[in-house]
Each structure stands twice: as C-alpha cells, then as structure tokens.
Design a protein around this motif. Sequence first.
Motif, mmCIF file in Angstrom:
data_model
loop_
_atom_site.group_PDB
_atom_site.id
_atom_site.type_symbol
_atom_site.label_atom_id
_atom_site.label_comp_id
_atom_site.label_asym_id
_atom_site.label_seq_id
_atom_site.Cartn_x
_atom_site.Cartn_y
_atom_site.Cartn_z
ATOM 1 N N THR A 116 0.849 -1.189 0.000
ATOM 2 C CA THR A 116 0.000 0.000 0.000
ATOM 3 C C THR A 116 0.888 1.244 0.000
ATOM 4 O OG1 THR A 116 -0.035 0.165 2.411
ATOM 5 C CG2 THR A 116 -1.770 -1.199 1.362
ATOM 6 N N GLU A 117 0.301 2.368 -0.341
ATOM 7 C CA GLU A 117 1.042 3.632 -0.290
ATOM 8 C C GLU A 117 1.588 3.871 1.120
ATOM 9 O OE1 GLU A 117 1.773 5.896 -2.876
ATOM 10 O OE2 GLU A 117 1.088 4.217 -4.096
ATOM 11 N N GLU A 118 0.772 3.566 2.115
ATOM 12 C CA GLU A 118 1.201 3.749 3.502
ATOM 13 C C GLU A 118 2.424 2.875 3.813
ATOM 14 O OE1 GLU A 118 -0.496 2.712 7.899
ATOM 15 O OE2 GLU A 118 -1.911 3.604 6.488
ATOM 16 N N ARG A 119 2.384 1.644 3.343
ATOM 17 C CA ARG A 119 3.497 0.716 3.586
ATOM 18 C C ARG A 119 4.748 1.171 2.823
ATOM 19 N NH1 ARG A 119 5.113 -2.617 7.474
ATOM 20 N NH2 ARG A 119 5.442 -4.740 6.811
ATOM 21 N N LEU A 120 4.562 1.671 1.596
ATOM 22 C CA LEU A 120 5.698 2.173 0.821
ATOM 23 C C LEU A 120 6.395 3.333 1.524
ATOM 24 C CD1 LEU A 120 4.325 2.207 -2.836
ATOM 25 C CD2 LEU A 120 6.274 0.879 -2.002
ATOM 26 N N ASP A 121 5.617 4.148 2.195
ATOM 27 C CA ASP A 121 6.162 5.351 2.811
ATOM 28 C C ASP A 121 6.515 5.179 4.280
ATOM 29 O OD1 ASP A 121 6.141 6.898 0.465
ATOM 30 O OD2 ASP A 121 3.994 7.226 0.684
ATOM 31 N N SER A 122 6.352 3.974 4.792
ATOM 32 C CA SER A 122 6.761 3.712 6.170
ATOM 33 C C SER A 122 8.153 3.085 6.151
ATOM 34 C CB SER A 122 5.757 2.794 6.867
ATOM 35 O OG SER A 122 5.778 1.506 6.287
ATOM 36 N N SER A 123 8.716 2.952 7.332
ATOM 37 C CA SER A 123 10.050 2.389 7.441
ATOM 38 C C SER A 123 10.031 1.231 8.427
ATOM 39 C CB SER A 123 11.039 3.461 7.900
ATOM 40 O OG SER A 123 12.330 2.910 8.005
ATOM 41 N N PRO A 124 9.736 0.030 7.921
ATOM 42 C CA PRO A 124 9.797 -1.109 8.841
ATOM 43 C C PRO A 124 11.245 -1.334 9.276
ATOM 44 C CG PRO A 124 9.522 -1.883 6.587
ATOM 45 C CD PRO A 124 9.433 -0.379 6.563
ATOM 46 N N GLY A 125 11.475 -1.376 10.574
ATOM 47 C CA GLY A 125 12.849 -1.541 11.048
ATOM 48 C C GLY A 125 13.634 -0.256 10.874
ATOM 49 N N ASP A 126 14.933 -0.380 10.836
ATOM 50 C CA ASP A 126 15.807 0.781 10.700
ATOM 51 C C ASP A 126 16.028 1.102 9.230
ATOM 52 O OD1 ASP A 126 16.179 0.932 13.459
ATOM 53 O OD2 ASP A 126 17.898 -0.434 13.395
ATOM 54 N N GLY A 127 16.095 2.376 8.920
ATOM 55 C CA GLY A 127 16.435 2.771 7.559
ATOM 56 C C GLY A 127 15.344 3.539 6.853
ATOM 57 N N TRP A 128 15.603 3.756 5.569
ATOM 58 C CA TRP A 128 14.695 4.514 4.727
ATOM 59 C C TRP A 128 13.363 3.808 4.550
ATOM 60 C CZ3 TRP A 128 18.748 5.003 0.251
ATOM 61 C CH2 TRP A 128 19.680 5.993 0.565
ATOM 62 N N SER A 129 12.376 4.586 4.084
ATOM 63 C CA SER A 129 11.106 3.984 3.675
ATOM 64 C C SER A 129 11.366 3.094 2.464
ATOM 65 C CB SER A 129 10.079 5.063 3.316
ATOM 66 O OG SER A 129 10.448 5.687 2.094
ATOM 67 N N ILE A 130 10.444 2.175 2.203
ATOM 68 C CA ILE A 130 10.580 1.280 1.051
ATOM 69 C C ILE A 130 10.617 2.098 -0.246
ATOM 70 C CG2 ILE A 130 9.572 -0.656 -0.215
ATOM 71 C CD1 ILE A 130 10.592 -1.311 2.675
#
Length: 152
Positions: A116-130
Amino acid sequence: MTTNDEDPAIAVADMVGHVLRLAGTWTRWDGELRPVDDRVYTPHKAIRRVADHMIDHLAEVEARLAGLPTIPDHWHASVVTTEHDMAPFTRDDLDEAASRLNRLAQIWTVRLGSLTEERLDSSPGDGWSIRRVALHLAGSTYYADAVGVMPE
C-alpha cells in the motif's frame, strides 16, 4: 531524490531500461577503463554493480518487511575491478544482462506493487522507507552512465 508520490516500480523499471539501452552499445567497447570519480568502470562491472545493487536492496526490503535483521553488506562494490570485468562485452553478455536485469526489475515491480502507499512510505525496522530505497536504487544508472555510449 524525487517526490514522495513517484511510483517506485516505474522508477526501477526505467532505470533498467536506461542501463540496457546503454549496454546495447557496449559490444563495441574498446577495452579501455572508464574513470569516474575515484573508480573505474567497464561494461561487465556496470552490469555487475546494477544487479548487485538490486539484489542487495531487495534482500534488505524483504528482511525488513518480514521483521528480520538485514544481512550486513559485504559487497566489494565498485572498489574492485575483477578479471571478468575486463572481458569483452559480447552480444551473449548483453542477452544475459537483459534477462538478469529484467527479471530483477519484475521482482521489484511485483514486490512494490503488493504494498500500500502507507506501507511504501513507512520504514519497517531501521532505515529509509521502502519507496526511498527503491528510488535510491533507481540511481543505479550511475554505473551505466560511467561507461556511457560506445561510439559506432
């Protein structure tokens, strides 16, 4: 970096298209190293770096989405130029590169399209967004641009 609403799958696919357009001229490579910044490049090295970059960040994204730690990056990257990097770049090498990079682009497209757009723009774990990882990956044109277009 580009805007946050850019489709990262298109950016990755466009990068691969750009690399392969340049690579289409590399069967005329004269064997001379192409110095850029503090490194040197050849057709094989450029393809190796693009593919390695795609694999490295794909592994990072998959691990982070699964909630797992990423494997530390131990690539030699563009610091080394191997004996294989110096080989002539043949029509068969171009075909292999196209198969490899197009398949990697498809994997990226499928993975990014599943988020999803939200998931693309989040950062699971450390680091940049997907999204930012994918847009960074699109900058892999650098390696192909270092080799450039081989004259007729």
